[in-house]
Design a protein around this motif. Structure first.
Motif, PDB file in Angstrom:
ATOM      1  N   SER A 125     -42.448 -46.564-121.666  1.00 31.56           N
ATOM      2  CA  SER A 125     -43.445 -47.571-121.285  1.00 31.56           C
ATOM      3  C   SER A 125     -44.449 -47.857-122.395  1.00 31.56           C
ATOM      4  CB  SER A 125     -44.196 -47.152-120.004  1.00 31.56           C
ATOM      5  OG  SER A 125     -43.308 -47.046-118.921  1.00 31.56           O
ATOM      6  N   SER A 126     -44.060 -47.665-123.646  1.00 28.71           N
ATOM      7  CA  SER A 126     -44.955 -47.976-124.763  1.00 28.71           C
ATOM      8  C   SER A 126     -44.972 -49.464-125.062  1.00 28.71           C
ATOM      9  CB  SER A 126     -44.531 -47.214-126.019  1.00 28.71           C
ATOM     10  OG  SER A 126     -44.632 -45.824-125.821  1.00 28.71           O
ATOM     11  N   TYR A 127     -43.802 -50.110-124.947  1.00 27.69           N
ATOM     12  CA  TYR A 127     -43.694 -51.510-125.336  1.00 27.69           C
ATOM     13  C   TYR A 127     -43.026 -52.338-124.244  1.00 27.69           C
ATOM     14  CZ  TYR A 127     -44.473 -49.424-129.927  1.00 27.69           C
ATOM     15  OH  TYR A 127     -44.986 -48.705-130.973  1.00 27.69           O
ATOM     16  N   LEU A 128     -43.396 -53.611-124.234  1.00 31.10           N
ATOM     17  CA  LEU A 128     -42.726 -54.605-123.421  1.00 31.10           C
ATOM     18  C   LEU A 128     -42.184 -55.673-124.358  1.00 31.10           C
ATOM     19  CD1 LEU A 128     -42.044 -56.033-120.696  1.00 31.10           C
ATOM     20  CD2 LEU A 128     -44.305 -57.125-120.861  1.00 31.10           C
ATOM     21  N   ALA A 129     -40.877 -55.882-124.323  1.00 32.86           N
ATOM     22  CA  ALA A 129     -40.259 -56.934-125.130  1.00 32.86           C
ATOM     23  C   ALA A 129     -40.067 -58.156-124.252  1.00 32.86           C
ATOM     24  CB  ALA A 129     -38.922 -56.462-125.679  1.00 32.86           C
ATOM     25  N   CYS A 130     -40.449 -59.331-124.765  1.00 32.97           N
ATOM     26  CA  CYS A 130     -40.375 -60.572-124.015  1.00 32.97           C
ATOM     27  C   CYS A 130     -39.643 -61.621-124.842  1.00 32.97           C
ATOM     28  CB  CYS A 130     -41.771 -61.101-123.674  1.00 32.97           C
ATOM     29  SG  CYS A 130     -42.888 -59.876-122.956  1.00 32.97           S
ATOM     30  N   GLY A 131     -38.705 -62.302-124.209  1.00 31.80           N
ATOM     31  CA  GLY A 131     -37.967 -63.358-124.891  1.00 31.80           C
ATOM     32  C   GLY A 131     -37.812 -64.565-123.999  1.00 31.80           C
ATOM     33  N   GLY A 132     -37.525 -65.690-124.597  1.00 28.38           N
ATOM     34  CA  GLY A 132     -37.335 -66.937-123.867  1.00 28.38           C
ATOM     35  C   GLY A 132     -37.019 -68.036-124.837  1.00 28.38           C
ATOM     36  N   GLU A 133     -37.739 -69.151-124.729  1.00 29.43           N
ATOM     37  CA  GLU A 133     -37.530 -70.275-125.634  1.00 29.43           C
ATOM     38  C   GLU A 133     -38.720 -70.482-126.560  1.00 29.43           C
ATOM     39  OE1 GLU A 133     -36.218 -73.795-123.650  1.00 29.43           O
ATOM     40  OE2 GLU A 133     -34.893 -72.706-122.300  1.00 29.43           O
ATOM     41  N   ASP A 134     -39.498 -69.447-126.771  1.00 32.01           N
ATOM     42  CA  ASP A 134     -40.664 -69.552-127.638  1.00 32.01           C
ATOM     43  C   ASP A 134     -40.229 -69.602-129.095  1.00 32.01           C
ATOM     44  OD1 ASP A 134     -43.138 -68.742-129.169  1.00 32.01           O
ATOM     45  OD2 ASP A 134     -43.933 -68.707-127.133  1.00 32.01           O
ATOM     46  N   PRO A 135     -40.696 -70.584-129.877  1.00 29.68           N
ATOM     47  CA  PRO A 135     -40.281 -70.692-131.282  1.00 29.68           C
ATOM     48  C   PRO A 135     -40.737 -69.529-132.157  1.00 29.68           C
ATOM     49  CG  PRO A 135     -42.037 -72.269-130.787  1.00 29.68           C
ATOM     50  CD  PRO A 135     -41.587 -71.698-129.482  1.00 29.68           C
TER      51      PRO A 135
ATOM     52  N   PRO B 225     -31.751 -65.014-135.416  1.00 29.92           N
ATOM     53  CA  PRO B 225     -31.169 -65.759-136.542  1.00 29.92           C
ATOM     54  C   PRO B 225     -31.497 -67.245-136.466  1.00 29.92           C
ATOM     55  CG  PRO B 225     -29.551 -64.308-135.546  1.00 29.92           C
ATOM     56  CD  PRO B 225     -30.737 -64.293-134.652  1.00 29.92           C
ATOM     57  N   GLU B 226     -31.440 -67.915-137.597  1.00 30.14           N
ATOM     58  CA  GLU B 226     -31.721 -69.343-137.662  1.00 30.14           C
ATOM     59  C   GLU B 226     -30.751 -70.106-136.754  1.00 30.14           C
ATOM     60  OE1 GLU B 226     -32.134 -72.907-141.004  1.00 30.14           O
ATOM     61  OE2 GLU B 226     -31.752 -70.838-141.605  1.00 30.14           O
ATOM     62  N   GLY B 227     -31.268 -71.094-136.053  1.00 28.06           N
ATOM     63  CA  GLY B 227     -30.440 -71.878-135.147  1.00 28.06           C
ATOM     64  C   GLY B 227     -30.346 -71.287-133.761  1.00 28.06           C
ATOM     65  N   CYS B 228     -31.013 -70.146-133.575  1.00 29.39           N
ATOM     66  CA  CYS B 228     -30.980 -69.477-132.262  1.00 29.39           C
ATOM     67  C   CYS B 228     -32.417 -69.241-131.813  1.00 29.39           C
ATOM     68  CB  CYS B 228     -30.213 -68.159-132.361  1.00 29.39           C
ATOM     69  SG  CYS B 228     -30.412 -67.108-130.925  1.00 29.39           S
ATOM     70  N   GLN B 229     -32.825 -69.954-130.787  1.00 32.77           N
ATOM     71  CA  GLN B 229     -34.202 -69.821-130.315  1.00 32.77           C
ATOM     72  C   GLN B 229     -34.273 -69.273-128.892  1.00 32.77           C
ATOM     73  OE1 GLN B 229     -36.892 -73.171-131.065  1.00 32.77           O
ATOM     74  NE2 GLN B 229     -37.646 -72.989-128.972  1.00 32.77           N
ATOM     75  N   ASP B 230     -33.248 -69.508-128.107  1.00 24.91           N
ATOM     76  CA  ASP B 230     -33.276 -69.156-126.691  1.00 24.91           C
ATOM     77  C   ASP B 230     -32.732 -67.742-126.482  1.00 24.91           C
ATOM     78  OD1 ASP B 230     -33.302 -69.097-123.978  1.00 24.91           O
ATOM     79  OD2 ASP B 230     -32.143 -70.916-123.676  1.00 24.91           O
ATOM     80  N   VAL B 231     -33.608 -66.821-126.069  1.00 20.22           N
ATOM     81  CA  VAL B 231     -33.224 -65.427-125.813  1.00 20.22           C
ATOM     82  C   VAL B 231     -32.822 -65.286-124.350  1.00 20.22           C
ATOM     83  CG1 VAL B 231     -34.015 -63.028-125.801  1.00 20.22           C
ATOM     84  CG2 VAL B 231     -34.775 -64.597-127.605  1.00 20.22           C
ATOM     85  N   HIS B 232     -31.659 -64.657-124.120  1.00 20.63           N
ATOM     86  CA  HIS B 232     -31.141 -64.569-122.757  1.00 20.63           C
ATOM     87  C   HIS B 232     -31.239 -63.163-122.177  1.00 20.63           C
ATOM     88  CE1 HIS B 232     -29.384 -67.548-120.157  1.00 20.63           C
ATOM     89  NE2 HIS B 232     -28.550 -66.662-119.654  1.00 20.63           N
TER      90      HIS B 232
END
Length: 678
Positions: A564-574, A594-601
């Protein structure tokens, strides 16, 4: 006409007999599953079944249903296929609107065509001269040379009102082509346009269907045309000389009808019912039922005698007229892993547990690369979900009507417990402490059960909008790590509520304009994360207050580090992945995909917390979708794998961190060897 006998297709990427190693991307050691099924077609001689999947085109011997080749693995996402009658070519389309004509014996593409729309239908002419392609928007049908892809002529149609699927078929002598057409004065009814191929003139317009038309076929003698309706259980037969309707077969239920003539001219139909998920073959003239089977989707009926269909979410089956039983593939063509929480390694690292979108949970043995149901097939309901206890033990719930059953993964015995409510159950959640289970039912009822005794402990009421059909409510239930708190979520407001399970009371309601979706409690139970369209909301569980609000665009992927040290968050944020330091309450790092990939699933920490894995979503221009691995302390991207053809739904580390599993919407799980990198 040329000899129809088809030799064995040229294999591509075959590495011995182990099909899990065929055409693997660099870094992968195995592919579990063979991709979600699109279209399928029998070869003209009936010896092979070609199956279009999201990972490529599979070839099976019909006699054994054993795979002999895998094509089109550069991009995958194959949507439909058609054989030339002489067995020389096969046309293959994909989700990128690319259609290829391939030489079957050599296994190479000889022509490539860009389709106007995804889903445009195509068919070879009986004399093998043309490849006809229909445009569902304009109503035009193009004739192209199969070996060059060049347009020879075009039949000019009328644009359909709503751009629906347009089916086409040739007469046996290639003189006529029939296609469907939308009546501009009736949203539901479709007519049939018949063209003279040589003159490109319309010679008939056939009306009689009251809804959409699903399939067209000419009789072998060329004197009759049969048309099957969509979801209306109707087949109409037309006389070619008079263009009059001469027969109507009705009362086959709300089924998609696939009529098909045998070489002797006997008209049979495969009726695909979505009410009870079955496919039934009928002899129409005698109204005789010849065969019936459960089928989820993807049905092909050929020559009035060969039927291929998806049996459940795991199998393909082939039935031939005269056979007492169908032939079946091994567990292969499965839908896709449902969510980021639906892919888990067992504690000993020998098994992968995967839950699929349409309700199955399978156990994949890593050594043998074979799967088996987590629940005995004869006892299982379709609606199944994985649950993890605080000790890492894996459980599965199965839901059938108003009853929820609880099973322990790996146990071949009876159920651990069974819980029955008054109304149909929609979802269940097992507390990490493994002593209570929550079930959500129609009408907004939440019930808390004692696992050991099966007794009802608590009952809560999560009101639903009166205007909403509650049978279709989207539910989510999340227990806190200690099992004392329960979050419930529905798609209609007020959509999120927090319940004190121990004291049987509601603690808090979250209006949908503050938190739109609930995500997960932290392993320590101190934090809870929710999201709105533009923000991540971190909630302090102990003090029942918002800890911080982080601006983040369309956050959809989350992972807590084990401590519980970190929370990783992904989405469509540039700006990429956000690593939030929970103890210091500040941004720790930003990680750029990587370049060309913005949307984290999907995101996942390793059990040691030193590494973070990412699964991306497909974006325009990508042939393969990346899976990335970072070292958390340094923020260094250690390796990027390029393997899946579309969205990576989930990633999971083996307990010893030697393997990474990734599951995709393409209907496959890839195993990656991490030992060279860690």
């Amino acid at each position: 006409m040329e000899n129809k006998k088809l030799g064995t297709p040229a294999p591509v990427g075959a590495g011995g007999d182990d099909v899990t190693t065929w055409a693997l991307p660099e870094g992968a050691i195995a592919r579990l599953e063979r991709g979600g099924v699109g279209g399928q077609a029998f070869s003209p001689d009936g010896r092979y079944l070609a199956v279009a999947t999201k990972i490529g085109l599979w070839w099976y011997k019909v006699a054994t249903l054993s795979p002999v080749a895998l094509w089109e693995t550069e991009r995958g996402m194959v949507s439909d296929i058609a054989f030339s009658p002489n067995g020389k070519w096969i046309a293959i389309s994909n989700w990128d609107k690319v259609l290829k004509v391939c030489d079957i014996q050599r296994g190479v593409s000889i022509a490539q065509i860009e389709l106007a729309n995804f889903g445009d239908s195509f068919i070879f002419s009986p004399d093998n001269r043309w490849l006809a392609i229909s445009n569902r928007d304009t109503g035009n049908v193009e004739f192209r040379e199969p070996e060059t892809g060049k347009i020879v002529s075009t039949l000019i149609g009328e644009a359909e009102k709503d751009g629906m699927f347009r089916c086409i078929t040739f007469s046996p002598d290639t003189h006529l082509l029939a296609s469907t057409n939308r009546d501009n004065t009736n949203d539901d009814a479709e007519s049939i346009i018949v063209w003279d191929v040589e003159s490109s003139e319309r010679i008939a317009c056939l009306t009689g269907h009251t809804g959409y038309i699903y399939c067209l076929c000419f009789s072998p003698c060329g004197k009759f045309l049969a048309s099957g309706g969509e979801e209306d259980g109707t087949v109409l037969v037309w006389n070619i000389e008079s263009w009059q309707q001469i027969k109507a077969y009705t009362s086959y239920g709300e089924s998609d009808m696939i009529p098909s003539y045998s070489p002797e001219g006997v008209l049979r139909v495969a009726a695909v019912s979505y009410d009870d998920d079955t496919v039934t073959v009928w002899d129409l003239e005698n109204n005789e039922k010849l065969y019936t089977a459960d089928s989820e989707a993807s049905v092909t009926f050929y020559n009035g005698s060969q039927l291929a269909y998806q049996y459940g979410p795991e199998f393909l089956e082939v039935w031939t007229l005269g056979d007492a039983h169908p032939r079946r593939t091994v567990q292969t063509h499965i839908s896709f892993v449902d969510t980021s929480e639906s892919l888990i390694f067992s504690q000993d690292g020998k098994t992968i547990v995967a839950a699929y979108r349409y309700g199955s949970v399978l156990l994949w043995d890593i050594e043998s690369k074979q799967a088996r149901p987590a629940i005995p097939t004869e006892l299982a309901a379709k609606n199944q979900h994985i649950h993890v206890s605080s000790k890492g033990e894996l459980y599965v719930t199965s839901i059938n009507k108003n009853t929820v059953k609880l099973w322990k993964v790996g146990s071949r015995g009876s159920t651990i417990a069974e819980f029955t409510g008054n109304k149909a159950a929609r979802l269940a959640a097992l507390a990490p402490t493994n002593n209570t289970l929550a079930s959500a039912h129609e009408g907004g009822n939440l019930i808390i059960w004692d696992v050991q005794s099966g007794d009802k402990l608590r009952a809560f009421r999560h009101p639903l909008q009166a205007s909403t059909d509650d049978s279709d409510q989207a539910w989510k239930l999340v227990f806190s790590p200690d099992g004392n708190l329960l979050m419930s979520y529905t798609e209609d407001g007020p959509n999120i509520r927090l319940w004190d399970v121990e004291h049987s009371e509601e603690i808090q309601e979250y209006p949908s304009n503050e938190i739109e979706k609930i995500r997960a409690f932290s392993p320590c139970g101190q934090y809870f994360v929710g999201t709105s369209w533009k923000n991540i909301i971190l909630w302090d569980v102990k003090h029942r207050e918002t800890l911080t609000t982080l601006p983040f665009r369309l956050a959809s992927a989350f992972a807590y580090s084990p401590c519980s040290s970190y929370l990783a968050c992904g989405g469509e944020d540039p700006e990429g992945i956000l690593l939030w330091d929970l103890k210091r309450r500040e941004i720790y790092k930003r990680l750029l995909p990587p370049e060309g990939c913005q949307d984290v699933h999907s995101l996942k920490f390793s059990s040691c917390g030193q590494y973070l894995a990412l699964g991306a979503a497909w974006e325009t221009g990508l042939e393969k979708v990346p899976i990335c691995l970072w070292e958390v302390e340094t923020g260094k991207r250690i390796v990027t794998f390029w393997g899946h053809f579309t969205d990576v739904q989930a990633v999971a580390f083996s307990p010893n961190n030697e393997l990474l599993a990734s599951a995709s919407f393409d209907g496959s799980i890839l195993l990656w060897d991490l030992t060279p990198y860690l």
